[in-house]
Design an enzyme around this catalytic site. Structure first.
Site, PDB file in Angstrom:
ATOM      1  CG  ASN A  30      -0.289  -0.101   2.496  1.00 12.98           C
ATOM      2  OD1 ASN A  30       0.400   0.844   2.876  1.00 12.98           O
ATOM      3  ND2 ASN A  30      -0.415  -1.212   3.198  1.00 12.98           N
ATOM      4  N   GLY A  38      -2.548  -9.519   4.090  1.00 13.20           N
ATOM      5  CA  GLY A  38      -2.428 -10.272   2.839  1.00 13.20           C
ATOM      6  C   GLY A  38      -0.987 -10.593   2.495  1.00 13.20           C
ATOM      7  CB  VAL A  39       0.635 -10.897  -0.811  1.00 11.67           C
ATOM      8  CG1 VAL A  39       0.529  -9.536  -1.438  1.00 11.67           C
ATOM      9  CG2 VAL A  39       1.836 -11.649  -1.331  1.00 11.67           C
ATOM     10  CG  ASP A  40       2.413  -5.129   2.439  1.00 13.25           C
ATOM     11  OD1 ASP A  40       3.634  -5.283   2.450  1.00 13.25           O
ATOM     12  OD2 ASP A  40       1.851  -4.029   2.612  1.00 13.25           O
ATOM     13  CB  THR A 128      -7.506 -10.129  -6.964  1.00 14.58           C
ATOM     14  OG1 THR A 128      -6.424 -10.960  -6.516  1.00 14.58           O
ATOM     15  CG2 THR A 128      -7.255  -9.692  -8.387  1.00 14.58           C
TER      16      THR A 128
HETATM   17  P1  ADP Z   1      -4.327  -6.234  -2.545  1.00 18.39           P
HETATM   18  O1  ADP Z   1      -4.377  -5.267  -1.375  1.00 18.39           O
HETATM   19  O2  ADP Z   1      -3.457  -5.726  -3.685  1.00 18.39           O
HETATM   20  O3  ADP Z   1      -5.680  -6.659  -2.983  1.00 18.39           O
HETATM   21  P2  ADP Z   1      -3.874  -8.713  -1.017  1.00 18.39           P
HETATM   22  O4  ADP Z   1      -2.602  -9.125  -0.365  1.00 18.39           O
HETATM   23  O5  ADP Z   1      -5.040  -8.399  -0.146  1.00 18.39           O
HETATM   24  O6  ADP Z   1      -3.491  -7.487  -1.989  1.00 18.39           O
HETATM   25  O7  ADP Z   1      -4.327  -9.835  -2.035  1.00 18.39           O
HETATM   26  C1  ADP Z   1      -3.705 -10.059  -3.282  1.00 18.39           C
HETATM   27  C2  ADP Z   1      -3.657 -11.547  -3.572  1.00 18.39           C
HETATM   28  O8  ADP Z   1      -2.551 -12.119  -2.869  1.00 18.39           O
HETATM   29  C3  ADP Z   1      -4.892 -12.338  -3.128  1.00 18.39           C
HETATM   30  O9  ADP Z   1      -5.235 -13.255  -4.176  1.00 18.39           O
HETATM   31  C4  ADP Z   1      -4.385 -13.099  -1.903  1.00 18.39           C
HETATM   32  O10 ADP Z   1      -5.073 -14.320  -1.728  1.00 18.39           O
HETATM   33  C5  ADP Z   1      -2.956 -13.342  -2.314  1.00 18.39           C
HETATM   34  N1  ADP Z   1      -1.998 -13.736  -1.261  1.00 18.39           N
HETATM   35  C6  ADP Z   1      -2.056 -13.579   0.085  1.00 18.39           C
HETATM   36  N2  ADP Z   1      -0.949 -14.101   0.672  1.00 18.39           N
HETATM   37  C7  ADP Z   1      -0.176 -14.600  -0.325  1.00 18.39           C
HETATM   38  C8  ADP Z   1       1.083 -15.284  -0.387  1.00 18.39           C
HETATM   39  N3  ADP Z   1       1.780 -15.553   0.714  1.00 18.39           N
HETATM   40  N4  ADP Z   1       1.553 -15.652  -1.622  1.00 18.39           N
HETATM   41  C9  ADP Z   1       0.873 -15.371  -2.742  1.00 18.39           C
HETATM   42  N5  ADP Z   1      -0.308 -14.733  -2.765  1.00 18.39           N
HETATM   43  C10 ADP Z   1      -0.823 -14.355  -1.566  1.00 18.39           C
END
Ligand code: ADP
Length: 181
Positions: A30, A38-40, A128
């Site tokens: 962000n 999430g992934v962050d 997503t």
């Molecule tokens: P954004 O805020 O850009 O929507 P998110 O992290 O909430 O980002 O989600 C983006 C995608 O990353 C989602 O499909 C989520 O399921 C996925 N995600 C979450 N953790 C991981 C991970 N460790 N590796 C790969 N993808 C992930």
């Protein structure tokens, strides 16, 4: 599933981006670059504090990261040497430039990877999750952005989409099958 574009292969896998043995992984960050869910959150937890230290320095220099831009830091303890932080669009109905910003997030990330001399880079499905971008539409933009950039010529050998669930993987596979070779 794989597709070759020029000298680069695009690979779709289900998995966890923090465990990928690639040169760079892309973080769906962000604008604060201070971590999040999430992934962050997963990337900062797995990579350790060195990543946040560099993010703080970047924010001191350039301020918040605008959606569609990308910056690189160390990968810390991740198997990947670099993390490329990009900010996707928050979905607000699709008429507020969301596709263009999402496309830019992918292309700017690829440019940072190329500047760093990477041979392989892994992307999550940007925007997503918490940002609410409809999955199939995001997959279409993501794959078209990457293919379009690679068609201009790239030293990258592999661009890997690391998709966190069967549903997300299936959406990307469906879109990639429909895109012309
Ligand atoms: P954004 O805020 O850009 O929507 P998110 O992290 O909430 O980002 O989600 C983006 C995608 O990353 C989602 O499909 C989520 O399921 C996925 N995600 C979450 N953790 C991981 C991970 N460790 N590796 C790969 N993808 C992930």
């Amino acid at each position: 599933m794989e597709r070759r574009v020029g000298n680069t292969r695009i690979v779709l896998v289900r998995g966890d981006i923090t465990r990928q043995g690639v040169d760079a992984v892309v973080n769906a960050a962000n604008p604060s670059l201070m971590g999040g869910g999430g992934v962050d959150g997963a990337i900062h937890r797995a990579g350790g504090p060195a990543i946040l230290d560099e993010c703080k320095k970047i924010v001191k220099e350039i301020g918040r990261l605008a959606p569609g831009n990308a910056v690189a830091t160390t990968g810390g303890r991740l198997p990947a040497r670099h993390v490329i932080h990009t900010v996707g669009p928050v979905w607000r109905g699709g008429g507020r430039g969301e596709p263009e910003v999402l496309r830019s997030a992918y292309v700017e990330s690829l440019k940072r990877a190329e500047e760093l001399g990477c041979r392989s880079v892994a992307f999550p499905s940007i925007s997503t999750g918490a940002y609410g971008y409809p999955l199939e539409e995001a997959a279409q933009v993501a794959l078209e952005a990457v293919i379009g950039h690679l068609e201009e010529g790239s030293p990258l050998e592999e661009v890997r989409f690391v998709l966190f669930s069967d549903t997300v993987l299936a959406a990307y596979e469906t879109v990639l099958k429909k895109l012309k070779p």
